[in-house]
Design a protein around this motif. Structure first.
Motif, PDB file in Angstrom:
ATOM      1  N   TYR A 108     -14.425 -16.735  -8.005  1.00 47.47           N
ATOM      2  CA  TYR A 108     -14.587 -17.075  -6.678  1.00 47.47           C
ATOM      3  C   TYR A 108     -13.295 -17.315  -7.067  1.00 47.47           C
ATOM      4  O   TYR A 108     -11.843 -18.320  -7.739  1.00 47.47           O
ATOM      5  CB  TYR A 108     -15.648 -18.117  -6.677  1.00 47.47           C
ATOM      6  N   LEU A 109     -12.622 -16.834  -5.691  1.00 46.15           N
ATOM      7  CA  LEU A 109     -11.402 -16.630  -5.265  1.00 46.15           C
ATOM      8  C   LEU A 109     -10.771 -18.577  -4.805  1.00 46.15           C
ATOM      9  O   LEU A 109      -9.500 -18.475  -5.022  1.00 46.15           O
ATOM     10  CB  LEU A 109     -10.885 -16.352  -3.543  1.00 46.15           C
ATOM     11  N   THR A 110     -11.933 -19.180  -4.659  1.00 47.88           N
ATOM     12  CA  THR A 110     -11.692 -20.426  -4.036  1.00 47.88           C
ATOM     13  C   THR A 110     -11.173 -21.145  -5.726  1.00 47.88           C
ATOM     14  O   THR A 110     -10.466 -22.213  -5.552  1.00 47.88           O
ATOM     15  CB  THR A 110     -12.886 -21.862  -3.948  1.00 47.88           C
ATOM     16  N   PHE A 111     -12.067 -21.131  -7.128  1.00 51.12           N
ATOM     17  CA  PHE A 111     -11.925 -21.417  -8.048  1.00 51.12           C
ATOM     18  C   PHE A 111     -10.053 -21.339  -8.705  1.00 51.12           C
ATOM     19  O   PHE A 111      -9.198 -21.803  -9.095  1.00 51.12           O
ATOM     20  CB  PHE A 111     -12.667 -21.050  -8.966  1.00 51.12           C
ATOM     21  N   LEU A 112     -10.259 -19.681  -8.464  1.00 50.49           N
ATOM     22  CA  LEU A 112      -8.737 -19.134  -8.976  1.00 50.49           C
ATOM     23  C   LEU A 112      -7.087 -20.100  -7.836  1.00 50.49           C
ATOM     24  O   LEU A 112      -6.159 -19.881  -8.687  1.00 50.49           O
ATOM     25  CB  LEU A 112      -8.904 -17.903  -8.632  1.00 50.49           C
ATOM     26  N   VAL A 165      -8.646 -21.470   3.008  1.00 48.84           N
ATOM     27  CA  VAL A 165      -9.403 -22.430   3.963  1.00 48.84           C
ATOM     28  C   VAL A 165      -9.415 -22.075   5.102  1.00 48.84           C
ATOM     29  O   VAL A 165     -10.996 -21.373   5.600  1.00 48.84           O
ATOM     30  CB  VAL A 165      -8.210 -23.472   4.454  1.00 48.84           C
ATOM     31  N   LEU A 166      -9.296 -20.676   5.409  1.00 47.38           N
ATOM     32  CA  LEU A 166      -9.602 -19.688   6.943  1.00 47.38           C
ATOM     33  C   LEU A 166      -9.801 -19.127   6.888  1.00 47.38           C
ATOM     34  O   LEU A 166     -11.472 -18.851   7.863  1.00 47.38           O
ATOM     35  CB  LEU A 166      -8.683 -19.294   6.990  1.00 47.38           C
ATOM     36  N   LEU A 167     -11.204 -18.126   6.084  1.00 45.32           N
ATOM     37  CA  LEU A 167     -11.114 -17.319   5.771  1.00 45.32           C
ATOM     38  C   LEU A 167     -13.360 -18.322   5.533  1.00 45.32           C
ATOM     39  O   LEU A 167     -13.903 -18.148   5.876  1.00 45.32           O
ATOM     40  CB  LEU A 167     -11.809 -16.704   4.833  1.00 45.32           C
ATOM     41  N   THR A 200     -14.367 -20.423   8.732  1.00 47.45           N
ATOM     42  CA  THR A 200     -15.263 -19.127   9.827  1.00 47.45           C
ATOM     43  C   THR A 200     -16.005 -19.028   9.368  1.00 47.45           C
ATOM     44  O   THR A 200     -17.283 -18.720  10.428  1.00 47.45           O
ATOM     45  CB  THR A 200     -13.844 -17.973   9.521  1.00 47.45           C
ATOM     46  N   ILE A 201     -16.699 -18.554   8.370  1.00 46.03           N
ATOM     47  CA  ILE A 201     -17.514 -17.723   8.038  1.00 46.03           C
ATOM     48  C   ILE A 201     -18.593 -19.092   7.469  1.00 46.03           C
ATOM     49  O   ILE A 201     -19.989 -19.098   7.724  1.00 46.03           O
ATOM     50  CB  ILE A 201     -17.781 -17.166   6.671  1.00 46.03           C
ATOM     51  N   PHE A 202     -18.652 -20.530   7.110  1.00 48.47           N
ATOM     52  CA  PHE A 202     -18.725 -21.466   7.348  1.00 48.47           C
ATOM     53  C   PHE A 202     -19.812 -21.771   8.626  1.00 48.47           C
ATOM     54  O   PHE A 202     -20.917 -22.212   8.857  1.00 48.47           O
ATOM     55  CB  PHE A 202     -18.328 -22.699   6.520  1.00 48.47           C
ATOM     56  N   ALA A 203     -18.878 -22.037   9.596  1.00 50.45           N
ATOM     57  CA  ALA A 203     -19.033 -22.098  11.051  1.00 50.45           C
ATOM     58  C   ALA A 203     -19.965 -21.090  11.332  1.00 50.45           C
ATOM     59  O   ALA A 203     -21.335 -21.295  12.513  1.00 50.45           O
ATOM     60  CB  ALA A 203     -17.819 -22.168  12.274  1.00 50.45           C
ATOM     61  N   ALA A 238     -12.076 -30.881  -1.002  1.00 52.53           N
ATOM     62  CA  ALA A 238     -10.832 -30.675  -1.778  1.00 52.53           C
ATOM     63  C   ALA A 238     -11.048 -29.499  -2.610  1.00 52.53           C
ATOM     64  O   ALA A 238      -9.005 -28.828  -2.138  1.00 52.53           O
ATOM     65  CB  ALA A 238     -10.958 -31.143  -2.988  1.00 52.53           C
ATOM     66  N   MET A 239     -11.866 -28.409  -1.503  1.00 55.51           N
ATOM     67  CA  MET A 239     -11.439 -27.323  -2.731  1.00 55.51           C
ATOM     68  C   MET A 239     -11.078 -26.206  -1.242  1.00 55.51           C
ATOM     69  O   MET A 239     -10.359 -25.242  -1.409  1.00 55.51           O
ATOM     70  CB  MET A 239     -12.327 -26.169  -3.084  1.00 55.51           C
ATOM     71  N   HIS A 240     -11.223 -26.019  -0.566  1.00 57.16           N
ATOM     72  CA  HIS A 240     -11.962 -25.680   1.076  1.00 57.16           C
ATOM     73  C   HIS A 240     -10.743 -26.052   2.448  1.00 57.16           C
ATOM     74  O   HIS A 240     -10.722 -25.646   3.007  1.00 57.16           O
ATOM     75  CB  HIS A 240     -12.980 -25.331   1.330  1.00 57.16           C
ATOM     76  N   THR A 241     -10.449 -27.866   1.740  1.00 57.79           N
ATOM     77  CA  THR A 241      -9.863 -27.870   3.493  1.00 57.79           C
ATOM     78  C   THR A 241      -8.104 -29.104   3.102  1.00 57.79           C
ATOM     79  O   THR A 241      -7.554 -28.644   3.529  1.00 57.79           O
ATOM     80  CB  THR A 241     -11.123 -29.689   3.485  1.00 57.79           C
ATOM     81  N   PHE A 242      -8.276 -29.743   2.100  1.00 60.04           N
ATOM     82  CA  PHE A 242      -7.157 -30.526   2.021  1.00 60.04           C
ATOM     83  C   PHE A 242      -6.236 -29.827   1.824  1.00 60.04           C
ATOM     84  O   PHE A 242      -5.150 -29.897   1.188  1.00 60.04           O
ATOM     85  CB  PHE A 242      -7.616 -30.916   0.526  1.00 60.04           C
ATOM     86  N   VAL A 243      -6.719 -28.013   0.747  1.00 61.35           N
ATOM     87  CA  VAL A 243      -5.274 -27.211   0.238  1.00 61.35           C
ATOM     88  C   VAL A 243      -4.020 -26.480   1.101  1.00 61.35           C
ATOM     89  O   VAL A 243      -2.934 -26.881   0.928  1.00 61.35           O
ATOM     90  CB  VAL A 243      -5.898 -25.537  -0.028  1.00 61.35           C
ATOM     91  N   LEU A 244      -5.040 -26.716   2.694  1.00 59.99           N
ATOM     92  CA  LEU A 244      -3.858 -26.312   3.903  1.00 59.99           C
ATOM     93  C   LEU A 244      -2.889 -27.568   4.283  1.00 59.99           C
ATOM     94  O   LEU A 244      -1.981 -26.990   3.982  1.00 59.99           O
ATOM     95  CB  LEU A 244      -4.384 -26.560   4.876  1.00 59.99           C
TER      96      LEU A 244
END
Length: 232
Positions: free
Chosen positions: A45-49, A96-98, A101-104, A126-132
């Protein structure tokens, strides 16, 4: 004052990402949702990396803050700037953006609802929002020296290609190395060739596996023939 704020920000960000990575690592011993770590584990997972990448960068940034002398001329500072401008910022923004976008569009494609029972909503953010906002905060508190565009894109391309190659190889190995696949292979051979048994030559098995590989990676060949037949 600015130096103190910068140091506190880097230490806080490093501590935050260390906590998140440890939280995810602790989940490995629990009962996982079906299919979440089918192959490659969390490393696919690119998220974990990306979390590991952010943790590494902010760790280097915190260490660099405590360096004596001219920090801008140090090798650690140059590596820190390279890591941020070429990898940490682009990969973090991309994740974050990808993801959202796919989640929506359809969350089942990227974060199925069944995972909510395993990962609470706050860990998702924490994994997909707070990074930004953390990355934007880094841009504000710390000036960076950016490399040449060609070199930066080349490095990012090489790392991205390596990741995709490894992920594709892991997927193929999982698909064709499990006992379930071997069982299906044996059943098909017995169905197509009634005389098949354990003494059947290895050449027949290789030929069958090759056919399945072609059928898997080139499905349009089979579908094209079916469409032509239907038109006739």
């Amino acid at each position: 004052m600015i130096a103190t704020l910068r140091g506190a920000f880097h230490i806080s960000a490093f501590g935050w990402y260390t906590f998140i990575v440890n939280y995810l690592a602790a989940k490995d011993g629990e009962e996982l949702p079906a299919g979440i770590f089918v192959y490659g584990g969390p490393w696919k997972y690119l998220t974990f990396l990306n979390l590991l990448l952010q943790m590494t960068f902010f760790g280097l940034a915190a260490v660099n803050d405590f360096q004596p002398g001219k920090k801008a001329e140090s090798a650690l500072n140059r590596w820190k700037d390279l890591l941020f401008s070429v990898f940490a910022f682009p990969v973090g923004m991309f994740v974050v953006l990808l993801f959202w976008t796919i989640f929506a569009y359809d969350r089942e494609l990227v974060y199925p609802a069944t995972i909510d029972a395993f990962f609470p909503p706050w860990i998702n953010h924490a994994m997909h929002t707070f990074v930004l906002p953390v990355l934007l905060g880094e841009v504000l508190v710390q000036p960076h020296t950016y490399p040449q565009m060609k070199r930066a894109l080349a490095a990012l391309f090489v790392v991205g290609l390596a990741y995709l190659s490894w992920k594709g190889q892991s997927r193929v190995k999982k698909r064709f190395s499990t006992s379930e696949t071997a069982l299906r292979l044996t059943q098909r051979l017995q169905l197509w060739f009634p005389a098949y048994n354990k003494e059947t030559s290895h050449a027949t098995v290789r030929l069958f596996v090759a056919f399945n590989l072609i059928q898997t990676f080139c499905p349009h060949l089979t579908s094209g023939n079916q469409q032509t037949g239907s038109k006739n």
